[in-house]
Design an enzyme around this catalytic site. Structure first.
Site, PDB file in Angstrom:
ATOM      1  N   LEU A   3       4.874 -12.378   3.195  1.00  0.00           N
ATOM      2  CA  LEU A   3       5.269 -10.984   2.991  1.00  0.00           C
ATOM      3  C   LEU A   3       6.693 -10.812   3.485  1.00  0.00           C
ATOM      4  O   LEU A   3       7.059 -11.360   4.525  1.00  0.00           O
ATOM      5  CB  LEU A   3       4.320 -10.067   3.772  1.00  0.00           C
ATOM      6  CG  LEU A   3       2.828 -10.308   3.525  1.00  0.00           C
ATOM      7  CD1 LEU A   3       1.984  -9.586   4.558  1.00  0.00           C
ATOM      8  CD2 LEU A   3       2.452  -9.883   2.120  1.00  0.00           C
ATOM      9  N   GLU A   4       7.482 -10.069   2.742  1.00  0.00           N
ATOM     10  CA  GLU A   4       8.871  -9.794   3.122  1.00  0.00           C
ATOM     11  C   GLU A   4       8.946  -8.329   3.525  1.00  0.00           C
ATOM     12  O   GLU A   4       9.121  -7.452   2.686  1.00  0.00           O
ATOM     13  CB  GLU A   4       9.802 -10.088   1.949  1.00  0.00           C
ATOM     14  CG  GLU A   4       9.714 -11.514   1.456  1.00  0.00           C
ATOM     15  CD  GLU A   4       9.477 -11.599  -0.035  1.00  0.00           C
ATOM     16  OE1 GLU A   4       9.415 -10.551  -0.711  1.00  0.00           O
ATOM     17  OE2 GLU A   4       9.345 -12.722  -0.533  1.00  0.00           O
ATOM     18  N   ARG A  41       0.843  -1.199   0.000  1.00  0.00           N
ATOM     19  CA  ARG A  41       0.000   0.000   0.000  1.00  0.00           C
ATOM     20  C   ARG A  41       0.875   1.244   0.000  1.00  0.00           C
ATOM     21  O   ARG A  41       1.835   1.343   0.759  1.00  0.00           O
ATOM     22  CB  ARG A  41      -0.906   0.002   1.232  1.00  0.00           C
ATOM     23  CG  ARG A  41      -1.863  -1.179   1.235  1.00  0.00           C
ATOM     24  CD  ARG A  41      -2.828  -1.116   2.379  1.00  0.00           C
ATOM     25  NE  ARG A  41      -3.667   0.066   2.227  1.00  0.00           N
ATOM     26  CZ  ARG A  41      -4.095   0.811   3.246  1.00  0.00           C
ATOM     27  NH1 ARG A  41      -3.763   0.504   4.479  1.00  0.00           N
ATOM     28  NH2 ARG A  41      -4.851   1.858   3.025  1.00  0.00           N
ATOM     29  N   SER A  42       0.511   2.204  -0.816  1.00  0.00           N
ATOM     30  CA  SER A  42       1.252   3.459  -0.914  1.00  0.00           C
ATOM     31  C   SER A  42       1.328   4.169   0.434  1.00  0.00           C
ATOM     32  O   SER A  42       2.368   4.719   0.798  1.00  0.00           O
ATOM     33  CB  SER A  42       0.594   4.365  -1.956  1.00  0.00           C
ATOM     34  OG  SER A  42       1.209   5.621  -1.987  1.00  0.00           O
ATOM     35  N   SER A  43       0.239   4.138   1.189  1.00  0.00           N
ATOM     36  CA  SER A  43       0.224   4.814   2.492  1.00  0.00           C
ATOM     37  C   SER A  43       1.256   4.222   3.444  1.00  0.00           C
ATOM     38  O   SER A  43       1.844   4.938   4.256  1.00  0.00           O
ATOM     39  CB  SER A  43      -1.163   4.715   3.128  1.00  0.00           C
ATOM     40  OG  SER A  43      -2.110   5.392   2.334  1.00  0.00           O
ATOM     41  N   LEU A  44       1.494   2.915   3.346  1.00  0.00           N
ATOM     42  CA  LEU A  44       2.500   2.271   4.191  1.00  0.00           C
ATOM     43  C   LEU A  44       3.905   2.534   3.665  1.00  0.00           C
ATOM     44  O   LEU A  44       4.837   2.741   4.444  1.00  0.00           O
ATOM     45  CB  LEU A  44       2.231   0.765   4.280  1.00  0.00           C
ATOM     46  CG  LEU A  44       0.891   0.367   4.905  1.00  0.00           C
ATOM     47  CD1 LEU A  44       0.688  -1.138   4.832  1.00  0.00           C
ATOM     48  CD2 LEU A  44       0.781   0.872   6.329  1.00  0.00           C
TER      49      LEU A  44
END
Length: 193
Positions: free
Chosen positions: A137-138, A110-113
């Protein structure tokens, strides 16, 4: 050409694509399906090996991986996993995904993250045709502050792209499929290459 939201819903309705639990329509937007963070993590133990020789003998690589990887960490509801600046950790999606032999998936953070320094996948964002299981997830924190990650939070988005035909060797039929049916934060199995 990637599937649009209407096509994603149709593939889910027809059973050609499976996401379990099925996401509500509010999480299927444009060309993506939002996925959430699961409750399983794995970290790297600090300085338990001087290095890992990735092209070394398989038994030495395996022993080094055993020394540097933590056991799986399972969080309870409401608990947070803290990812500190410069740290790499593995986690897993809450959702399990099953792709047919004629569809490839892509995971994007996500861009926000990302704007806070969180990389959700370091390099491996393709989900092979025939994939079945949760997605590991890495995580990498490239920011300046620790980040509290909680199970259930929105963590990424999946998109899907039909292939020109069914793959001859989809992931679920390959003998060398190292991560088949993974449900947890499975560590690297590079020693199985």
């Amino acid at each position: 050409m990637r599937l649009c939201d209407r096509d994603i819903e149709a593939w889910l309705d027809e059973g050609r694509l499976a996401i379990t639990p099925r996401p509500p329509v509010e999480r299927i937007n444009g060309a993506t399906v939002d996925v959430r963070l699961g409750n399983k993590f794995r970290t790297f133990r600090g300085h338990t090996a001087a290095y890992i020789d990735l092209s070394g003998p398989k038994d030495e690589v395996s022993a080094a991986l055993d020394r540097v990887m933590s056991d799986e960490i399972v969080l309870n509801d409401g608990e947070a996993f803290f990812l500190h600046p410069g740290e790499l950790a593995l986690a897993v999606t809450y959702e399990s995904v099953t792709l047919p032999a004629d569809l490839v998936g892509w995971l994007d953070g996500r861009s926000s993250l990302a704007r806070l320094g969180l990389m959700v996948h370091v390099t491996a964002h393709r989900i092979d045709p025939g994939w079945q299981g949760c997605i590991v997830l890495e995580f990498y924190n490239s920011g300046k502050l620790p980040l509290a990650l909680r199970p259930g939070m929105l963590i990424g988005a999946l998109s899907f792209e039909p292939l020109s035909g069914p793959a001859a060797r989809p992931y679920n039929r390959r003998q060398d499929a190292k991560y088949r049916d993974q449900q947890g934060a499975v560590a690297s199995r590079i020693d199985k290459d």
